[in-house]
Each structure stands twice: as structure tokens, then as C-alpha cells.
Scaffold this active site. Structure first.
Site, PDB file in Angstrom:
ATOM      1  N   TYR A 123       0.837  -1.203   0.000  1.00  0.00           N
ATOM      2  CA  TYR A 123       0.000   0.000   0.000  1.00  0.00           C
ATOM      3  C   TYR A 123       0.868   1.247   0.000  1.00  0.00           C
ATOM      4  O   TYR A 123       2.037   1.219   0.378  1.00  0.00           O
ATOM      5  CB  TYR A 123      -0.953  -0.001   1.204  1.00  0.00           C
ATOM      6  N   ASN A 177      10.036  -5.548   8.132  1.00  0.00           N
ATOM      7  CA  ASN A 177      10.775  -4.310   8.391  1.00  0.00           C
ATOM      8  C   ASN A 177      12.150  -4.680   8.921  1.00  0.00           C
ATOM      9  O   ASN A 177      12.268  -5.338   9.959  1.00  0.00           O
ATOM     10  CB  ASN A 177      10.056  -3.434   9.408  1.00  0.00           C
ATOM     11  N   HIS A 188       2.608   6.437  14.312  1.00  0.00           N
ATOM     12  CA  HIS A 188       1.563   6.231  13.311  1.00  0.00           C
ATOM     13  C   HIS A 188       0.522   5.272  13.865  1.00  0.00           C
ATOM     14  O   HIS A 188       0.744   4.591  14.866  1.00  0.00           O
ATOM     15  CB  HIS A 188       2.160   5.652  12.030  1.00  0.00           C
ATOM     16  N   ASP A 190      -1.700   2.131  12.178  1.00  0.00           N
ATOM     17  CA  ASP A 190      -1.903   1.327  10.970  1.00  0.00           C
ATOM     18  C   ASP A 190      -3.266   1.669  10.371  1.00  0.00           C
ATOM     19  O   ASP A 190      -4.267   1.648  11.088  1.00  0.00           O
ATOM     20  CB  ASP A 190      -1.833  -0.166  11.301  1.00  0.00           C
ATOM     21  N   HIS A 250       1.754   4.409  17.688  1.00  0.00           N
ATOM     22  CA  HIS A 250       2.897   3.637  18.170  1.00  0.00           C
ATOM     23  C   HIS A 250       4.090   3.913  17.260  1.00  0.00           C
ATOM     24  O   HIS A 250       3.933   4.332  16.116  1.00  0.00           O
ATOM     25  CB  HIS A 250       2.581   2.139  18.230  1.00  0.00           C
ATOM     26  N   ARG A 261      17.649  -5.251  13.856  1.00  0.00           N
ATOM     27  CA  ARG A 261      16.403  -5.849  14.300  1.00  0.00           C
ATOM     28  C   ARG A 261      15.451  -5.964  13.123  1.00  0.00           C
ATOM     29  O   ARG A 261      15.388  -5.070  12.266  1.00  0.00           O
ATOM     30  CB  ARG A 261      15.755  -5.000  15.383  1.00  0.00           C
TER      31      ARG A 261
END
Length: 380
Positions: A123, A177, A188, A190, A250, A261
Site C-alpha cells: 500500500y 521491516n 503512526h 496502521d 505507536h 532488528r
């Protein structure tokens, strides 16, 4: 003034304003002048002098919001170190395939210190749209990103279904990610109009943290204190729903990524989620005769900005846009300037390496009596 005991107006003013020039009471010696007190120090000193502290109401309000966030969070430790190592090797394969250009254009989205890999559904978000803000995101047309790899189904999703974290067939969107030390993702929510709840994420490579309710500032980057700080361990599963997913932002702060990570985010898209149908996703200019009805959703005139390139992120990546702008300037100058002053045969990025070639070429032209020499003579 003589009746009041003052023969000079300046002496009277000094006696009325003893803090000026260190005078006290208009007489005696002077004291060294102290610098003005910063506003926040004055405020803090006033609170200390008056004994005022944050009100009980404010503390209760913060605690209540933190409780609301916690009510929408579920964490489980499902993956062992051996299982994590196996999944992390698969993530390395994804990175390697992306570097070789083996994925579709919209599968990979690169940024300094953070790369995203979209599978199943992708998206638009952030700077990819002309108009930004919540509710502007759109799904890509079907088939624009690669399918979810089989190893994600076998090694990750299947275990989540077995432990009843999600129902069978729930996931149709998987995003990886990959963060380098110091990487982050800003606050942001979701997109509610794109994804159903819950939002499931699984962490790998190292421990980190998820923060709620932070505010970001940039140049330099600064992050406010979170409403809730949630430690996230390697191999743990975090499930967001309710207040934690919809009513508060979050983020991942730069200071919480101390080692590499990666996180796999598993979601389900809504059946009524708006979707782009244009065939020209990489261009921000509409072709002649373009029909705006080809864009679905409530905001039909949304146009995508050019997609980020698939360059591998490196420490110099943040400076690349500036170099590109300089190259554009060189191209513009090459059209306007005389031929002997153009530098269109190389970019500004390596101009310092080839400047001596340009100097030698100009000297040769002048010796041959070229137009460059004539122009120079006319200037004198």
C-alpha cells in the site's frame, strides 16, 4: 526634586529600580550582574518555592491512558532461539534477493537505516502520495507485489494459528521491516480503512521496544516521552487491537534500536479497502486522456509520487537526494551555458575526480583557436 532629597533624576530612578546595575536601595556598592534566568528554570523554581506538583488529576489521566493501551496489547514468547535463527536466515535470503533485483518494483521500499519488504498486499503511505495524512493510503493493484513466501506460512503463520493467536486464513499481507542500529519508524496508526484488527508482529535478531503516544521532532531527531514503553524480546509475538491499535500512535525510537532488528508484521486487508487501479504507479504525471475514475476509493484524484529507488541503504543514502538535485542543476546549466562551459558528460557526484580533464580540454580548445578562445578574448 530638591524637596525629595534627589538632585539628579537618574539617582531617583536607580533607587526606584534596585535590580538595575546591581544597586540595592539606591546606595552602597554594586553587585555583579547575573544573567537572566531561563523560563523553564523560573517555572521549576516557582513550583519548588510554592510546593506545587503535577495534579492528581493529571497523574490519574496518564495512568488511565496507559491502562487503556495495555488492555489492547497481548504478548507471547512463542519462538525459540533455534526457530529464530532459522527464520532469520530466511530474512537474509529476502534481503539478498532484493539486492539482486529479483522482486517486483513495489515489493521493496528502501530508506536510510530501514528497509521494508511487502508481500501479498502493498500500500501507499507517507511521501508516496501528493496529499498526506490519515485516510489517504491506498492498496496497490493486485499482483503489484510478490506473494507471501512459503517459509512465512510454514515457519511463522502456522505456529500463530496453532496457538490461536489468529484464525486460519486470516493473513493476506506480510511486511518485513529490517532496521539497522539507530533506525526508527515514526508515530503512526496502521490505516484503519486498510487493515482489519488485530495487528500481529514477530521480532527477530535482537531485543527492542515499542512506544506509544510519542511525538517526533526532526533536525535533529528528538522523541518525547512515551505514554507506554513496551519491551519487545527476540522471538516474541505482539498483538495490537482496541485502544492500542486504533486510538493511540505507536513507534520505534532510534535509541531503542541498538542492534540490527527485523519484525514480520502480519495483517488482513479489509474487503472494502480503497485500491489504486492505475497502470502507471511510478509516475506522478497523468498521461493524456487519463480518466480519474480509474482510481478507486473515496478520494479518486489521488496520484502517487515517484516510488523510492531500490538502492541499498548505506550511510550516504540520506545525502543522495541532494546530489541528485545538483545533477539536475548541472543538466539545466548545460542547456543555457556555452558549449565550452558545459559539464553534461559527467555528474556532480564525480565532478571532483574529472575536473582536471575538463581543464585540459579547455586548454586544448584555446590553443586551437576554437570559439571558446574567441569568447574569452571578447571578454577581455
Amino acid at each position: 526634586m530638591a524637596g525629595s532629597g534627589y538632585t539628579d533624576l537618574r539617582e531617583k530612578l536607580k533607587s526606584m529600580m534596585p535590580y538595575r546595575d546591581g544597586h540595592k536601595g539606591g546606595g552602597g556598592g554594586s553587585l555583579p550582574r547575573e544573567p537572566p534566568e531561563p523560563p523553564y528554570d523560573r517555572k521549576r523554581r516557582h513550583q519548588e518555592d510554592s510546593g506545587s506538583e503535577p495534579s492528581d488529576y493529571e497523574e490519574q489521566k496518564e495512568e488511565e491512558e496507559a491502562r487503556k493501551v495495555k488492555s489492547g496489547i497481548r504478548q507471547l514468547r512463542l519462538f525459540s532461539s533455534e526457530e529464530c535463527a532459522k527464520i532469520e536466515a530466511r530474512i537474509e535470503d529476502v534481503v539478498s534477493r532484493a539486492e539482486k533485483g529479483l522482486y517486483k518494483e513495489h515489493t521493496v521500499d528502501r530508506a536510510p537505516l530501514r528497509n521494508k519488504y511487502f508481500f501479498g498486499e502493498g500500500y501507499t503511505y507517507g511521501s508516496q502520495l501528493q496529499r498526506r495524512g490519515p485516510g489517504q493510503e491506498r492498496l496497490y493493484p493486485r499482483g503489484e507485489v510478490d506473494a507471501i513466501p512459503e517459509w512465512v506460512h510454514d515457519l511463522v503463520i502456522r505456529k500463530l494459528v496453532e496457538h490461536r493467536v489468529i484464525p486460519e486464513g486470516f493473513v493476506n499481507s506480510a511486511v518485513i521491516n529490517d532496521y539497522q542500529p539507530g533506525g526508527c519508524i515514526v508515530s503512526h496508526v496502521d490505516p484503519i480503512h486498510i487493515f482489519e484488527r488485530p495487528i500481529v508482529s514477530v521480532s527477530f535478531f535482537s531485543d527492542s521496544a515499542l512506544c506509544f503516544g510519542c511525538k517526533f521532532q526532526f533536525k535533529p531527531i528528538r522523541v518525547s516521552e512515551p505514554v507506554l514503553f513496551l519491551p519487545v524480546k527476540r522471538g516474541s509475538v505482539t498483538v495490537l487491537s482496541g485502544y492500542a491499535a486504533d486510538e493511540i500512535t505507536h513507534c520505534i525510537r532510534p535509541q531503542d534500536i541498538k542492534e540490527r532488528r527485523a519484525v514480520i508484521i502480519l495483517r488482513k486487508t479489509r474487503l472494502d479497502a480503497p485500491r489504486l487501479e492505475t497502470k502507471s504507479l511510478s509516475s506522478s504525471v497523468l498521461p493524456p486522456g487519463y480518466n480519474s475514475d480509474r482510481l478507486s476509493g473515496s478520494n479518486r484524484d489521488q496520484i502517487l509520487k515517484p516510488k523510492r529507488s531500490h538502492r541499498k541503504a548505506d550511510p550516504d543514502a540520506a545525502h543522495r537526494p541532494r546530489i541528485l538535485e545538483m545533477d539536475k542543476e548541472e543538466n539545466r546549466r548545460s542547456v543555457l551555458l556555452p558549449k565550452h562551459r558545459r559539464r553534461s558528460n559527467f555528474s556532480s557526484e564525480n565532478y571532483w575526480r574529472r575536473s582536471y580533464e575538463y581543464t585540459e580540454d579547455c586548454d586544448e580548445e584555446e590553443e586551437d583557436g576554437s570559439p571558446a578562445r574567441k569568447v574569452k578574448m571578447r571578454r577581455h
